[in-house]
Design a protein around this motif. Structure first.
Motif, PDB file in Angstrom:
ATOM      1  N   PHE A  77       0.920  -1.346   0.085  1.00 50.37           N
ATOM      2  CA  PHE A  77       0.167   0.054   0.043  1.00 50.37           C
ATOM      3  C   PHE A  77       0.982   1.214   0.110  1.00 50.37           C
ATOM      4  O   PHE A  77       0.388   2.255  -0.664  1.00 50.37           O
ATOM      5  N   ALA A  78       1.954   1.122   0.911  1.00 52.76           N
ATOM      6  CA  ALA A  78       2.760   2.331   1.017  1.00 52.76           C
ATOM      7  C   ALA A  78       3.471   2.893  -0.302  1.00 52.76           C
ATOM      8  O   ALA A  78       3.664   3.805  -0.758  1.00 52.76           O
ATOM      9  N   CYS A  79       3.904   1.777  -1.320  1.00 54.71           N
ATOM     10  CA  CYS A  79       4.687   2.020  -2.326  1.00 54.71           C
ATOM     11  C   CYS A  79       3.617   2.715  -3.282  1.00 54.71           C
ATOM     12  O   CYS A  79       3.967   3.289  -4.489  1.00 54.71           O
ATOM     13  N   LEU A  80       2.270   2.301  -3.431  1.00 58.14           N
ATOM     14  CA  LEU A  80       1.316   2.870  -4.134  1.00 58.14           C
ATOM     15  C   LEU A  80       0.979   4.657  -3.883  1.00 58.14           C
ATOM     16  O   LEU A  80       0.760   5.152  -4.642  1.00 58.14           O
ATOM     17  N   SER A  81       0.902   4.751  -2.524  1.00 58.41           N
ATOM     18  CA  SER A  81       0.611   6.180  -2.214  1.00 58.41           C
ATOM     19  C   SER A  81       1.707   6.931  -1.870  1.00 58.41           C
ATOM     20  O   SER A  81       1.566   8.192  -1.793  1.00 58.41           O
ATOM     21  N   THR A  82       2.930   6.700  -2.177  1.00 61.89           N
ATOM     22  CA  THR A  82       4.036   7.404  -1.558  1.00 61.89           C
ATOM     23  C   THR A  82       4.133   8.376  -2.742  1.00 61.89           C
ATOM     24  O   THR A  82       3.900   8.401  -4.089  1.00 61.89           O
ATOM     25  N   PRO A  83       4.528   9.825  -2.296  1.00 60.69           N
ATOM     26  CA  PRO A  83       4.740  10.862  -3.505  1.00 60.69           C
ATOM     27  C   PRO A  83       6.095  10.673  -4.342  1.00 60.69           C
ATOM     28  O   PRO A  83       6.119  11.303  -5.401  1.00 60.69           O
ATOM     29  N   PHE A  84       6.915  10.006  -3.826  1.00 56.33           N
ATOM     30  CA  PHE A  84       8.181   9.507  -4.313  1.00 56.33           C
ATOM     31  C   PHE A  84       7.914   8.225  -5.264  1.00 56.33           C
ATOM     32  O   PHE A  84       8.226   7.034  -4.902  1.00 56.33           O
ATOM     33  N   ARG A  85       7.468   8.417  -6.642  1.00 59.53           N
ATOM     34  CA  ARG A  85       6.930   7.482  -7.244  1.00 59.53           C
ATOM     35  C   ARG A  85       7.926   6.501  -7.615  1.00 59.53           C
ATOM     36  O   ARG A  85       7.834   5.089  -7.980  1.00 59.53           O
ATOM     37  N   THR A  86       9.309   6.832  -8.038  1.00 61.76           N
ATOM     38  CA  THR A  86      10.419   6.281  -8.623  1.00 61.76           C
ATOM     39  C   THR A  86      10.946   5.159  -7.580  1.00 61.76           C
ATOM     40  O   THR A  86      11.088   3.937  -7.689  1.00 61.76           O
ATOM     41  N   HIS A  87      11.075   5.592  -6.394  1.00 62.34           N
ATOM     42  CA  HIS A  87      11.473   4.863  -5.233  1.00 62.34           C
ATOM     43  C   HIS A  87      10.403   3.816  -4.751  1.00 62.34           C
ATOM     44  O   HIS A  87      10.879   2.500  -4.662  1.00 62.34           O
ATOM     45  N   GLY A  88       9.214   4.368  -4.909  1.00 62.69           N
ATOM     46  CA  GLY A  88       8.140   3.458  -4.574  1.00 62.69           C
ATOM     47  C   GLY A  88       7.910   2.445  -5.389  1.00 62.69           C
ATOM     48  O   GLY A  88       7.510   1.273  -5.208  1.00 62.69           O
ATOM     49  N   ALA A  89       7.843   2.710  -6.750  1.00 65.29           N
ATOM     50  CA  ALA A  89       7.998   1.607  -7.903  1.00 65.29           C
ATOM     51  C   ALA A  89       8.718   0.533  -7.834  1.00 65.29           C
ATOM     52  O   ALA A  89       8.848  -0.544  -7.869  1.00 65.29           O
ATOM     53  N   VAL A  90      10.143   0.949  -7.582  1.00 68.47           N
ATOM     54  CA  VAL A  90      11.625   0.118  -7.571  1.00 68.47           C
ATOM     55  C   VAL A  90      11.038  -0.774  -6.268  1.00 68.47           C
ATOM     56  O   VAL A  90      11.199  -2.212  -6.585  1.00 68.47           O
TER      57      VAL A  90
END
Length: 640
Positions: A129-142
């Motif tokens: 869930f956190a990787c979907l909602s984080t504003p840092f999309r690149t880091h969350g996606a990786v």
């Protein structure tokens, strides 16, 4: 599936050693989950400066709170969060099993262990869930790609190397875990899409969407309120009137979608377990019957036991068939309830947007703020539990009705006792028919002889005014003794109908199963009302649109150029603009004219002004009524 194969699966499951266990991986995945959460927390900065920032200034207000998902206001990535809930469903159901606890604990400590287990499951699946909602999309996606790949690899390896189970047989894990694997694969695709999109934005190949408070469907809803309703609307189809009518101006929040996804996956798993366990139970009953039959054969003098065997064989066959048939109906009933709750959620919320609270009990018109916010946290878990438990309860009730139907109608026809069955059924129907006819007779006699004539020929009913009073008193006296006997049977029927209806609607958290005045005792319904009020106050499109206008105007004032005033473009003066807006407001709301400041400051308003306002208000109400007449069509949502 027979009892013997079911017993042979157990050692196969115990001896299967594939090197990776999903249950054990769940506990060890706490380590990467904590690391991912720490990284995302380090990337975010806090809005406020705390005391620790003065002691450790090199942190730069980092290590902020990571929000997994916005359960109230956010309507983006709804289906992504729904599939994230689908990935969680396996572990949520695992919490209720014995094998989640790898060690033995005393009975009094089980509640604490389950609480710790729930927190552990929440932390393990927190990165999805956190990787979907984080504003840092690149880091969350990786991080999301790496974490979801680890889970997909583990679950696929465990599913295909040790697919057998104790309940469903050789392919238990494949049958049970494929929805979770599919949800994880969807999340992996979503993280890849997020990474590609963020890279394209950094390379200026794509424009980043501006973040706004209001969504497009809310804008459409506000625009529809400002438009006049067309006089001739297109008639609704049968599906739209009876089942569902799509609304482009409404979207379900991610909390509702996630709850529905977990409920459906839980129903799927429970239906399979129910079917398999019932087969095992009936197989064992068949084995006990065969054992009893062997005892009867070995003891030739046991005539009493011998007479029990044919009815027992018949009961096992009827019960097995009835349980299988009612499994299908109970599953379809629960699935229909899960989707019908979505329809009722939309209908109740739109009624609250219009200011209509008449569909709620009076004591629920103004729930406390604490109860409403707490209902947001309780709703999802309670709805899932109500759905699963409701399936079992409704299934058992359906099973009882199926047994009654089989023994009353099917078996007599099968055993050649059709005439006896028809005679008994005819006696029952005749008795019920006579009782109903006498009740209708009382109403008909009252309508014909003891009510006065219609006041106007166009009236639909006679007035509530007695006629022939002396004859009515005699009629009332003689029917008093008969109605005492009738009251006993109606009391039993009332209790029976209440039990059946309450049991049938036990999973409908949007409806109370308590009588009027006792609705507060229904904790599930109280949770539903508090939840829709919280959503109403936080997601009302008119309120959100107003807030968006305030934010936009504030930003425009801060970013406006100082030379904007000297622009050569023609502009309208502010007083003239205000007068036009005032004129339009008073024209649409004439009842506000006597309430203006210069009218209230005087001792009494001018009678002519009051009369003109009254005439304009009457004309306005007449116009609104004529425009709202086409809106009285009955839709599929009116039965909620």
């Amino acid at each position: 599936m027979t009892g013997v194969p079911g017993e042979q699966v157990v050692p196969t499951v115990q001896d299967c050693q594939n090197g990776i266990s999903v249950d054990l991986f769940l506990h060890f995945s706490l380590i990467p989950a904590v690391l991912i959460t720490g990284v995302l927390s380090f990337l975010q900065k806090r809005n406020k400066t705390l005391a620790i920032d003065h002691r450790l200034p090199f942190l730069g207000r980092r290590f902020a709170i990571v929000v997994p998902l916005d359960t109230i206001g956010s309507l983006s990535n709804r289906w992504s969060y729904g599939f994230a809930y689908g990935a969680v469903s396996f572990s949520v159901l695992l919490l209720f099993s014995e094998r989640y606890i790898p060690f033995t604990v005393p009975s009094w400590a089980r509640a604490i262990v389950y609480l710790v287990g729930a927190l552990e499951v929440g932390l393990v699946y927190f990165p999805f869930f956190a990787c979907l909602s984080t504003p840092f999309r690149t880091h969350g996606a990786v991080l999301g790609i790496l974490y979801s790949l680890a889970w997909i690899t583990t679950m696929v390896w465990d599913t295909f190397t040790c697919p057998a189970g104790k309940i469903l047989g050789k392919y238990q894990k494949i049958i049970v875990q494929w929805p979770c694997i599919l949800a994880l694969i969807f999340l992996l695709g979503r993280y890849i899409y997020m990474l590609v999109k963020d890279v394209r934005i950094h390379l200026q190949l794509e424009v980043e969407e501006p973040g706004e408070l209001i969504d497009q469907h809310q804008v459409q809803h506000v625009r529809s309120l400002l438009k006049n309703t067309p006089a001739n609307r297109k008639p609704l189809s049968w599906f739209q009137r009876r089942v569902y009518e799509s609304d482009p101006c409404f979207k379900f929040p991610n909390r509702i979608i996630g709850t529905t996804v977990i409920s459906l996956i839980g129903l799927y798993t429970m239906t399979l377990a129910d079917y398999s366990l019932s087969n095992i139970a009936f197989d064992r009953a068949e084995g006990w019957k065969n054992t009893l039959k062997d005892i009867v054969i070995s003891c030739n003098q046991s005539e009493v036991l011998g007479a029990m065997i044919p009815p027992l064989e018949e009961f096992i066959e009827v019960a097995r068939t009835s349980w299988l048939a009612t499994t299908i109906f109970a599953s379809l009933n629960s699935v229909a309830y899960s989707f019908h709750i979505l329809v009722c959620y939309r209908k109740h919320l739109k009624r609250l947007w219009k200011g209509q609270k008449g569909f709620l009990p009076e004591k629920f018109h103004n729930p406390s703020s604490a109860v409403s916010v707490a209902s947001i946290t309780r709703y999802s878990g309670w709805q899932i539990a109500f759905t699963l438990w409701g399936y079992l309860i409704v299934h058992f009730v359906y099973f009882l009705f199926a047994l009654i139907f089989a023994y009353v109608l099917v078996l007599p026809i099968k055993n050649g006792k059709t005439l006896v069955m028809l005679s008994n059924l005819g006696i029952i129907l005749l008795t019920v028919g006579v009782v109903i006819a006498l009740v209708i007779l009382q109403v008909g006699l009252v309508h014909i002889f003891f009510l006065q004539d219609k006041v106007s020929p166009t009236d639909k009913h006679k007035p509530l005014a007695l006629n022939n009073r002396k004859a009515f008193h005699c009629f009332n006296y003689f029917f008093f003794f008969y109605n005492v006997v009738m009251g006993i049977s109606n009391c039993i029927l009332r209790l029976l109908f209440s039990i059946v209806t309450g049991t049938w609607l036990v999973s409908r958290i949007d409806r109370t199963i308590m009588q009027r005045g006792y609705e507060s005792m229904d904790a599930g319904y109280s949770t539903w009302v508090g939840m829709i009020f919280a959503d109403h106050y936080h997601n009302n499109p008119v309120m959100v649109c107003f807030c968006q206008l305030l934010v936009s105007n504030t930003q425009e004032r801060h970013t406006a150029s100082l030379y904007f005033t000297f622009s050569s473009a023609p502009s309208v003066s502010n007083p003239a603009r205000r007068r036009w807006k005032l004129f339009y407001t008073l024209l649409r709301n004439p009842h506000l004219i006597p309430l203006r400041k210069h009218h209230l400051s005087s001792s009494a308003s001018s009678p002519q002004t009051v009369f003109q306002a009254w005439v304009m208000a009457s004309q306005r109400q007449t116009q609104e009524v004529s425009q709202s007449l086409p809106d009285t069509d009955v839709t599929a949502e009116e039965d909620c």
